[in-house]
Design an enzyme around this catalytic site. Structure first.
Site, short mmCIF file in Angstrom:
data_model
loop_
_atom_site.label_atom_id
_atom_site.label_comp_id
_atom_site.label_asym_id
_atom_site.label_seq_id
_atom_site.Cartn_x
_atom_site.Cartn_y
_atom_site.Cartn_z
CD GLU B 297 25.34 3.51 -90.96
OE1 GLU B 297 24.49 2.78 -91.65
OE2 GLU B 297 25.54 3.30 -89.80
CB CYS B 331 23.68 6.17 -96.66
SG CYS B 331 24.10 7.03 -95.05
#
Ligand SMILES: Cc1cc2nc3c(=O)[nH]c(=O)nc-3n(C[C@H](O)[C@H](O)[C@H](O)COP(=O)(O)OP(=O)(O)OC[C@H]3O[C@@H](n4cnc5c(N)ncnc54)[C@H](O)[C@@H]3O)c2cc1C
Lengths: 457, 533
Positions: B297, B331
């Site tokens: 990720e 993020c």
């Protein structure tokens, strides 16, 4: 039936009988038809709300028509008229016409709830209400406040409203019922303000931050209201704002410079499970306070029910509000009784002293049962009619307001002022309320009998 | 007043369907007081010690330290600095632990996870306080981090039980087909500091729930948070060998990635490191009997499109929350707003005013909107990007930031040169750019041209526009008419596409498949012309 319940039913029937006949005005009839359609079909209702909501953001009639047809596409069963509307929207001239019609419709709806674009523009309506026996409280609509400039601008608008209204109200004719109660004179000018508009720093997890920032703008307003002899009422918003609002009002009103005025008020929301304790705090504050004008408490059920429930559900919290409508109604009556009973101080001989109450009581509702319970309890406990104020919202409670005035009781109409962009959130909330199946107005519109409407919750 | 640390919660029971752990109701004063008290208790115990833990043995606990980003002189924890040889020992322990742990059924493993969740719940005030100190997370986000960690344990525990049953296959007379999923072996988890409890918990829980053994290498900035997770799982009955903790720096992570005993690497962090991992993991030396799998990720350059029919009253707070929540160090954070030219100027003005009033300060103070960034280098990086944005355009807002910690002013930049670096690169800090576009389709082209595809937002009140944009944007998570951060386990399975990540979505129904191998058995059930089932 208890004595009080009997009295309540009698009062309720009286109010009901005093309602003016439904208007035959063709546009009002159309309005009513639209509301009826919206209440009967959830999808249609959603389409209507979305249309109203988006109207001020649409850049052209074409744009509005495009949005309208998109919303209607999501309605499974479209009434004939709407089917036709969608057909015309296939061409540019058709869209222009449809958009224009929709814009007119929305503007018209807004005019029902919003008395004018500015305080100046609202004066005619306000004076008319006064002459017909209804006082008012003006509420300045606005977009959400995110910046200091926006908060300053709102405060400046409030100040201007106080001045414009005070100048105009001087020439209004005398209306003794609207101008005094046992505790003394009641200001003609009454402004409702929202704390969330007075500061960009409302933080539910840090009430002191919003309180301190809003105080800098509310303090000058209180001074202005005091000097002009006007009443300032602090509306209550969602639970996220409660602690900030409560602390702000109690702190400021406790400052020595406000010992003699202005007249001021707060709101108690009966749909909150915790509202009893909130009333305890108000009484406690009032007992300890040395202010001269009694604090006015406006009792409402609460306008943010869906928001509170959805927010609680999304976070996994127990909803802070009752989840059964009848519980809100019962609590409203319970709080009404407590307000009326506990507002009075005792004189040295231990007898209730109506001239120096701790609180002034205003009951705000369009529910005849809720209003009647207040009137009846007040009378049954030996109170004077003029020591009880009843309040309605412009556009929703107009006819009820007329009936209350005709019954010789004091009524105040809450009158929003502002432009369409600023008023949209307010308008959508009112429409929701008006078309909600659960609401008193909804039941009334569906033709429930007065016996059903007056049944104990 | 119920104990805020233990609100009535029906999810304790594993048989109950999954429900998200409720965040604390911070609008209530007693709840806030309980957190403040928990922080005072924690402060009295600082500094903590986060040892290397291999096979349940506590090793060295003083090779480096984590500090409070809002007061860098305060040491939050001393941690052991794991080496390459520790990595080898941990993988060896995991290989042993794997046998015992995988032999237990999914239901029994789920019990362990759910018990660990209960421990985190009991310690939730203390853990939130720890995140306030170790990572400068403001209270609401620190509390949400604990809840998300609990959610991951609860969610994957249930999902693994369901997965164990295997899918239905086509059956015909005379043969029996079964498919089941078995654990792959040893998982190396390399986790970031920005969700110092939730993200390691998610990756570790997924590995363990499916029967793998795990070696956890947490970010060097947040070893104490990671220790809390390991303690909770060991305390819940996990075999000690099945989970080791290797506090430390990049070299331990690299050692794990290239270790032939590791089967799966679960990584959340920067794109640069993610790609290095992909490359290193692809090396398959002789003697390594498997091909490694990487779940990564990585970063994003998350855009929010605002159409002309948007409700600016909703857009402004959503953008402020998405861009400046936890100082933009998510993020999923919003970093680039593309607004219809008809609303651009008004939006910039209101957004700038809203940012001007943000309170930047110590995260433990209720009322602080934004704390410091994680460390000195981060501060320098963000300030450099902000300077560049000022040169390539105009700074519309920049709230005051205190000195003393790694503070950066929350900044809004606009009128930027289209080639400006800040429009393309991930800043990972409190910097938001706003630009105008002629219409939504042009805005979509801009988003599509980026190599990232993590989150995006759209504000529009046109159902047709929503449908068109949703069909078109490549992002993993599109949020419509709301903020673009705060994905909830089970509700918004989370993860990016393109260069934002490989692998499937955390907190979603297919995440666990990455930690298992499918096996199919087909048995002939005919004997001499008879079906003998
Ligand atoms: C003059 C005036 C001023 C007002 N000022 C404020 C204010 O400052 N702040 C504020 O919040 N509201 C305010 N209101 C709005 C008020 O709170 C109510 O929303 C509105 O008056 C409807 O209540 P009702 O008694 O007229 O109608 P009713 O139909 O009898 O009651 C409707 C109300 O019941 C409650 N309710 C609905 N469904 C449920 C359910 N399932 N379970 C439990 N409760 C339910 C909700 O509060 C809903 O508004 C004001 C109203 C008036 C008339």
């Amino acid at each position: 039936m208890s004595h009080c319940e009997e009295l309540l039913v009698r009062v309720g029937r009286g109010l009901h009988a005093a309602l003016p006949r439904p208007s035959r005005h063709p546009i009002k009839a159309l309005d009513a038809k639209g509301m009826e359609l919206a209440s009967s079909d959830a999808e249609l209702r959603a389409a209507l709300f979305r249309l109203v909501d988006v109207t001020p953001a649409c850049r052209s009639h074409d744009d509005l028509a495009r949005h309208l047809t998109e919303y209607l596409k999501e309605v499974d069963e479209r009434p004939q008229a709407l089917q036709a509307a969608m057909r015309v929207a296939h061409t540019a001239p058709g869209r222009a016409a449809l958009g224009a019609a929709a814009a007119t419709g929305v503007r018209h709806m807004a005019h029902r709830f919003i008395v004018g674009e500015s305080p100046q523009a609202a004066l005619g309506v306000l004076e008319g209400l006064w002459k017909e026996g209804s006082a008012c409280s003006v509420d300045l609509l606005g977009e959400a406040t995110f910046t200091s400039e926006e908060a300053d601008r709102y405060a400046a608008r409030c100040e201007e409203a106080l001045e414009v209204l005070s100048a105009a109200a001087r020439s209004w004719p005398q209306r003794p019922l609207l101008e005094a109660d046992s505790a003394g004179p009641l200001p003609r000018v009454n402004l409702s303000v929202k704390v969330s508009a007075l500061t960009p720093l409302m933080r539910p997890e840090a009430p002191h931050v919003g309180r301190d920032d809003a105080a800098q703008r509310l303090r000058p307003l209180l001074r202005r209201a005091r000097d002009l002899g006007a009443h300032l009422h602090i509306d209550m918003e969602s639970l996220d704002a409660l602690e900030t609002t409560e602390e702000l009002v109690f702190d400021l009103l406790g400052e020595p410079e406000f010992g003699d005025g202005p007249s001021a008020g707060v709101v108690l929301q009966a749909y909150l499970r915790d509202s009893g304790r909130q009333l305890d705090r108000m009484l406690e504050w009032a007992r300890a306070s040395e202010r001269r004008p009694p604090l006015t408490v406006r009792l409402v059920k609460g306008a943010y029910w869906d928001h509170e429930v959805v927010e609680a559900r999304q976070h996994g919290w127990a909803p802070p509000v009752f989840e059964v409508k009848a519980e809100s109604d019962r609590n409203f009556e319970e709080l009404t009784r407590r307000l009326l009973d506990e507002r009075l101080t005792k004189d040295s001989a231990g007898k209730p002293d109506p001239w120096h109450p701790l609180l002034r009581v205003a009951i705000a509702s369009h529910n005849i049962r809720s209003l009647a319970s207040a009137i009846a309890h007040n009378r049954a406990s030996g109170g004077e009619d003029h020591d009880l104020e009843l309040q309605v919202l412009r556009g929703l409670g107009d006819e009820l307001g007329v009936a209350i005035a005709a019954s010789g009781l004091r009524v105040r109409s809450y009158c929003p002022v502002g432009d369409l962009v600023a008023g949209m959130a307010y308008l959508v909330r009112r429409l929701l309320e008006n078309t909600s199946n659960d609401s008193f107005l909804g039941e009334q519109q569906r033709g429930a009998s007065i016996d059903e409407l007056l049944a104990a919750p | 007043m119920p104990n805020p640390a233990n609100p009535a919660n029906p999810v304790h029971d594993r048989a109950a369907p999954f429900a998200n752990e409720p965040v604390l109701e911070l609008r209530r004063a007693p709840v806030r007081d309980s957190l403040t008290a928990a922080l005072a208790e924690l402060d009295a115990r600082l500094p903590l010690h986060a040892p290397i833990m291999i096979g349940g043995e506590r090793g060295a606990d003083s090779g480096f330290e984590s500090t409070d980003p809002s007061a860098p002189e305060r040491v939050v924890a001393y941690a052991g600095r794991a080496t390459e040889s520790d990595a080898g020992a941990a993988v060896a322990a995991a290989s042993r632990g794997f046998r015992e742990w995988s032999a237990r059924g999914a239901a029994e493993r789920a019990e362990v996870l759910v018990r660990a969740a209960a421990t985190l719940r009991e310690r939730r005030l203390e853990l939130a306080a720890l995140m306030v100190r170790e990572c400068a997370k403001p209270w609401p986000e620190a509390d949400a981090d604990v809840c998300e960690a609990i959610d991951f344990l609860q969610y994957y525990a249930r999902a693994a039980v369901a997965l164990e049953r295997g899918p239905e296959l086509v059956q015909v007379p005379g043969e029996r087909n079964t498919m089941r999923y078995v654990p792959r072996g040893v998982v190396a988890v390399i986790s970031p500091w920005n969700f110092p409890l939730a993200i390691p918990t998610g990756m570790v829980a997924a590995g363990l729930a499916t029967g793998n053994a795990v070696v956890l290498k947490p970010a060097e900035q947040s070893p104490a948070c990671a220790l809390a997770l390991v303690e909770a799982l060991h305390g819940a009955g996990l075999p000690p060998d099945a989970l080791s903790l290797l506090p430390g720096f990049g070299e331990v992570g690299a050692a794990l990635v290239s270790h032939p005993g590791v089967h799966t690497i679960a990584f959340t962090g920067s794109g640069a490191v993610g790609l290095e991992i992909v490359q290193a993991a692809a090396e398959t030396p002789d003697g390594q009997g498997h091909v490694k799998r990487v779940v990564a990720e990585m970063g994003g350059k998350n855009c929010v499109i605002v159409d002309s029919d948007a409700d600016i009253d909703e857009v402004v707070p959503a953008l402020v929350g998405s861009a400046f929540g936890f100082a933009g160090q998510k993020c999923s954070a919003a970093s680039r707003v593309i607004a219809h030219e008809a609303v651009h100027d008004a939006l910039v003005e209101r957004l700038a005013g809203a940012v001007d009033v943000l309170a930047v300060g110590p995260p433990e103070r209720f009322g602080t909107d934004m704390g410091p960034v994680i460390e000195c280098e981060a501060q320098e990086r963000v300030l450099a990007y902000a300077r560049e944005a000022g040169q390539a355009g105009r700074i519309a807002a920049s709230a005051a930031a205190p000195s003393g910690g790694w503070y950066c002013p929350p900044t809004v930049a606009c009128d930027l040169d289209p080639d400006a670096r800040v429009l393309r690169e991930e800043v990972f800090g409190p910097l938001l750019t706003v630009e105008a576009a002629a219409n939504v389709d042009v805005a979509c082209e801009t988003v599509e041209a980026l190599p990232f595809a993590l989150t995006a937002g759209l504000f529009s009140r046109s159902p047709a526009t929503v449908e068109r944009v949703a069909a078109r944007l490549p992002v993993g998570n599109l949020y419509v008419n709301r903020g673009i951060t705060g994905a909830m386990v089970g509700r918004q399975p989370f993860g990016g596409n393109r260069r934002s990540g490989i692998g499937s979505k955390a907190g979603g129904p297919d995440y666990l498949l990455q930690f298992v191998e499918p096996r199919v058995v087909t048995e002939n059930t005919m004997r001499h012309g008879l079906v003998v089932e």
